[in-house]
Write an enzyme that holds these catalytic residues in place. Structure first.
Site, PDB file in Angstrom:
ATOM      1  N   LEU A  10       0.990  -1.008   0.068  1.00 52.19           N
ATOM      2  CA  LEU A  10      -0.034   0.074   0.214  1.00 52.19           C
ATOM      3  C   LEU A  10       0.863   1.278   0.546  1.00 52.19           C
ATOM      4  O   LEU A  10       0.455   2.015   0.384  1.00 52.19           O
ATOM      5  CB  LEU A  10      -0.935   0.208   1.171  1.00 52.19           C
ATOM      6  CG  LEU A  10      -2.058  -1.270   0.954  1.00 52.19           C
ATOM      7  CD1 LEU A  10      -2.913  -0.843   2.428  1.00 52.19           C
ATOM      8  CD2 LEU A  10      -2.815  -1.160   0.067  1.00 52.19           C
ATOM      9  N   VAL A  12       1.806   4.370  -2.241  1.00 50.19           N
ATOM     10  CA  VAL A  12       1.088   5.349  -3.083  1.00 50.19           C
ATOM     11  C   VAL A  12       0.424   4.460  -5.095  1.00 50.19           C
ATOM     12  O   VAL A  12      -0.528   4.618  -5.038  1.00 50.19           O
ATOM     13  CB  VAL A  12       2.485   6.597  -3.872  1.00 50.19           C
ATOM     14  CG1 VAL A  12       1.158   7.300  -4.619  1.00 50.19           C
ATOM     15  CG2 VAL A  12       2.587   7.393  -2.287  1.00 50.19           C
ATOM     16  N   VAL A  74       4.979  -4.386  -4.477  1.00 53.14           N
ATOM     17  CA  VAL A  74       6.488  -4.811  -3.820  1.00 53.14           C
ATOM     18  C   VAL A  74       7.439  -4.351  -3.937  1.00 53.14           C
ATOM     19  O   VAL A  74       7.514  -4.449  -5.518  1.00 53.14           O
ATOM     20  CB  VAL A  74       5.745  -5.701  -2.499  1.00 53.14           C
ATOM     21  CG1 VAL A  74       5.066  -6.147  -2.127  1.00 53.14           C
ATOM     22  CG2 VAL A  74       6.251  -6.887  -3.823  1.00 53.14           C
ATOM     23  N   SER A 128       2.653   1.753 -16.344  1.00 52.30           N
ATOM     24  CA  SER A 128       2.877   3.438 -16.061  1.00 52.30           C
ATOM     25  C   SER A 128       1.854   4.350 -15.812  1.00 52.30           C
ATOM     26  O   SER A 128       1.147   3.713 -16.033  1.00 52.30           O
ATOM     27  CB  SER A 128       4.100   3.294 -17.771  1.00 52.30           C
ATOM     28  OG  SER A 128       4.551   4.585 -17.504  1.00 52.30           O
ATOM     29  N   LYS A 182       7.766  -2.951 -20.633  1.00 60.14           N
ATOM     30  CA  LYS A 182       7.923  -2.189 -19.553  1.00 60.14           C
ATOM     31  C   LYS A 182       9.203  -1.103 -19.688  1.00 60.14           C
ATOM     32  O   LYS A 182       9.692  -0.037 -19.247  1.00 60.14           O
ATOM     33  CB  LYS A 182       7.160  -2.326 -17.988  1.00 60.14           C
ATOM     34  CG  LYS A 182       7.367  -1.796 -17.063  1.00 60.14           C
ATOM     35  CD  LYS A 182       6.661   0.431 -17.364  1.00 60.14           C
ATOM     36  CE  LYS A 182       6.632   1.011 -16.384  1.00 60.14           C
ATOM     37  NZ  LYS A 182       7.223   1.205 -15.907  1.00 60.14           N
ATOM     38  N   ASN A 186      10.828   2.445 -19.812  1.00 64.91           N
ATOM     39  CA  ASN A 186      11.187   3.197 -19.040  1.00 64.91           C
ATOM     40  C   ASN A 186      12.688   3.597 -19.670  1.00 64.91           C
ATOM     41  O   ASN A 186      12.942   4.985 -20.144  1.00 64.91           O
ATOM     42  CB  ASN A 186      11.719   2.463 -18.203  1.00 64.91           C
ATOM     43  CG  ASN A 186      10.368   2.390 -17.344  1.00 64.91           C
ATOM     44  OD1 ASN A 186       9.294   2.465 -17.759  1.00 64.91           O
ATOM     45  ND2 ASN A 186      10.611   2.569 -15.570  1.00 64.91           N
ATOM     46  N   GLU A 189      11.005   6.986 -21.977  1.00 63.87           N
ATOM     47  CA  GLU A 189      11.784   7.669 -21.305  1.00 63.87           C
ATOM     48  C   GLU A 189      12.810   8.314 -20.835  1.00 63.87           C
ATOM     49  O   GLU A 189      12.384   9.539 -20.738  1.00 63.87           O
ATOM     50  CB  GLU A 189      10.569   6.777 -20.007  1.00 63.87           C
ATOM     51  CG  GLU A 189      10.533   8.199 -18.676  1.00 63.87           C
ATOM     52  CD  GLU A 189      10.281   7.550 -17.557  1.00 63.87           C
ATOM     53  OE1 GLU A 189      10.163   7.258 -16.605  1.00 63.87           O
ATOM     54  OE2 GLU A 189       8.209   6.772 -18.116  1.00 63.87           O
ATOM     55  N   ARG A 286      22.737  10.771 -16.647  1.00 71.48           N
ATOM     56  CA  ARG A 286      22.265  11.274 -14.813  1.00 71.48           C
ATOM     57  C   ARG A 286      23.282  10.392 -14.309  1.00 71.48           C
ATOM     58  O   ARG A 286      23.536  10.819 -13.118  1.00 71.48           O
ATOM     59  CB  ARG A 286      21.089  10.138 -15.083  1.00 71.48           C
ATOM     60  CG  ARG A 286      19.668  10.094 -15.800  1.00 71.48           C
ATOM     61  CD  ARG A 286      18.917   9.126 -15.322  1.00 71.48           C
ATOM     62  NE  ARG A 286      17.725   9.879 -15.760  1.00 71.48           N
ATOM     63  CZ  ARG A 286      16.366   9.357 -15.142  1.00 71.48           C
ATOM     64  NH1 ARG A 286      16.306   8.928 -14.112  1.00 71.48           N
ATOM     65  NH2 ARG A 286      14.962   9.687 -16.211  1.00 71.48           N
ATOM     66  N   HIS A 450      42.129 -11.813 -36.230  1.00 71.94           N
ATOM     67  CA  HIS A 450      40.737 -12.201 -36.249  1.00 71.94           C
ATOM     68  C   HIS A 450      40.128 -12.153 -37.549  1.00 71.94           C
ATOM     69  O   HIS A 450      39.069 -12.638 -37.197  1.00 71.94           O
ATOM     70  CB  HIS A 450      39.652 -10.363 -35.067  1.00 71.94           C
ATOM     71  CG  HIS A 450      40.593 -10.859 -33.883  1.00 71.94           C
ATOM     72  ND1 HIS A 450      40.279 -11.862 -32.816  1.00 71.94           N
ATOM     73  CD2 HIS A 450      40.965  -9.415 -33.385  1.00 71.94           C
ATOM     74  CE1 HIS A 450      40.944 -11.120 -31.745  1.00 71.94           C
ATOM     75  NE2 HIS A 450      41.380 -10.124 -31.880  1.00 71.94           N
TER      76      HIS A 450
END
Length: 472
Positions: A10, A12, A74, A128, A182, A186, A189, A286, A450
């Site tokens: 519980l 928000v 949770v 979302s 999702k 994000n 976002e 960020r 290579h």
């Protein structure tokens, strides 16, 4: 009488989703590890509603009609596993657990397999929309077995955001598909937010615009088909909030937090071999912002160009708008390319047009131009990249000159625009038939044997580069 749906957690988001479910005709039971949280919810927001409080998991499970449907809200990671472990001995076959948190898709894959094998059902559902979306209609991305989805379809269609072409929910795919989509949502976002921040930085620090002007510009941009979106809308609102003579935003520490989904997106893209430079730049931005003390110290020792543009301000505002839109297209193109690769690799069978459609309402990246993305994939489901969709292709061709001017202007005035720049690099790399990695391959063959392939003949080749006359 038993309740038809249960919510554990519980905070928000949990509270708001619980109230959303109840408002749409499904009596609920709620449980929170902290009794105080449950009591506060029942004494305030749940008053007069068909909500039953439980103070133990046993009481909670007993209060639900069978087959039980339980939504976990949770913290992702070990707390989800802990609650599932406590629930399983209390459940009956065909009871369902829905994880509505930001879980890593790999954890969801594991949980689907474990619970389905034990006779239960499990849905990993991306949610979302923040607290407002959770209460009034979020974008929902459920993944798991199709049978499990069908058992909750009527409920999730009612609680999801409603747009012109239906509720913002669809069956995403098997296993961890819902949480994967999702996660990429994000990541997009993160890209969106960083691009908007760079536009703000340029207009404030190079054009010298004040906050009332910034409010008016973003509010106007939000009326356009290209940029009408939730993030542009709230950005316009942010510039109206002041404390005294100073905009509140200027009193906020310039160190952005992150909860991991953007970083997961970047890590997965690297593993999958999909280029998402705009999203990567946003994550890096960020991280750089978190080095506040180092940056403050460095600012006293390292100088760069400065100054402002005082002429043709309106022209530059329009160029920044065009650069923002072109960069935004690239960010979404990268996210959709990652979803396509994941769909093929993990067997998700994603409908990219539907993914765009369910993001049109409720979610953080909701934007009018998602209609164009939906149309692009509906018209050509095999479209390899949004940059090749006719409308987006022409949009960038028409605006690329302004985009290049803005990136050059930012460099000239010493303002970092990592996401604008990364987006332009992505566009230029994707549109070029020839890149300089032929030299990279030659270097790899030189120091590590290579091998390489050639453009003029079939086969795999190695050269003895150090010999006076190289042999192939």
């Amino acid at each position: 009488m038993a309740q038809s749906f249960g919510v554990i957690g519980l905070a928000v988001m949990g509270e708001n989703l619980a109230l959303n479910v109840e408002r749409n005709g499904f009596p609920i039971s709620v449980y929170n590890r902290s009794r105080e949280k449950t009591d506060a919810f029942m004494a305030n927001r749940a008053v007069g509603k068909n909500v039953v409080a439980a103070y133990s998991l046993e009481e909670f499970v007993a209060s639900l009609e069978r087959p039980r449907q339980i939504l976990l809200m949770v913290k992702a990671g070990k707390p989800v596993d802990a609650v599932i472990e406590q629930l399983m001995p209390l459940l009956d076959p065909d009871d369902m657990i829905i994880d509505g948190g930001n879980s890593l898709y790999e954890d969801t894959e594991r949980r689907v397999k474990t619970l389905e094998a034990a006779g239960f059902r499990f849905i990993g559902m991306g949610v979302s929309g923040g607290e407002e979306g959770a209460l009034n209609g979020p974008s929902l991305m459920p993944g798991g077995t199709h049978a499990a989805y069908e058992s909750i379809e009527s409920m999730v269609r009612k609680i999801a955001a409603q747009v012109d072409d239906g509720p913002c929910v669809t069956y995403i795919g098997p296993g961890g598909a819902g949480h994967y989509v999702k996660m990429v949502h994000n990541g997009i976002e993160y890209g969106d937010m960083q691009l908007i921040a760079e536009a703000y930085d340029l207009m404030k620090n190079v054009l010298g615009l004040g906050h009332q002007q910034l409010h008016e510009i973003f509010a106007q941009w939000n009326t356009t088909e290209e940029l009408d979106s939730f993030l542009i809308e709230i950005t316009a609102d942010i510039f109206t909030k002041a404390e005294g003579d100073t905009a509140l935003v200027e009193k906020i520490l310039d160190a952005a937090g992150q909860k991991g989904t953007g970083r997961w997106t970047v890590m997965n893209a690297l593993e999958m071999g999909v280029s998402i430079p705009t999203i990567t730049a946003a994550v890096n931005a960020r991280i750089m912002s978190s080095l506040k003390d180092e940056r403050v110290a460095a600012s006293t020792q390292i100088s760069g160009p400065d100054g402002t543009i005082t002429d043709n301000t309106t022209l530059w505002i329009n160029k920044i708008r065009d650069a923002l839109y072109c960069s935004k297209i690239c960010s979404y193109a990268q996210g959709m390319a990652l979803l396509r690769k994941a769909s093929e690799t993990y067997g998700y069978d994603l409908d990219l047009g539907e993914c765009a459609r369910i993001w049109k309402g409720g979610c953080i990246i909701r934007a009018r131009f998602l209609n164009k993305i939906k149309h692009a994939f509906s018209e050509n489901p095999a479209l390899p990249n949004l940059l090749l969709a006719p409308e987006f292709k022409q949009t960038i061709l028409d605006r690329q000159s302004a985009w290049r001017d803005v990136v050059a202007m930012a460099a000239q005035y010493g303002v970092p625009v990592p996401a604008f720049s990364a987006s332009l690099d992505y566009f230029d790399s994707y549109r070029r038939a020839q890149l300089p990695q032929n030299l990279t391959q030659a270097q790899r063959d030189y120091f590590g044997a290579h091998t390489y392939q050639r453009v003029d003949k079939e086969g795999t080749f190695h050269t003895e580069w150090t010999k006076e006359t190289a042999t192939v």
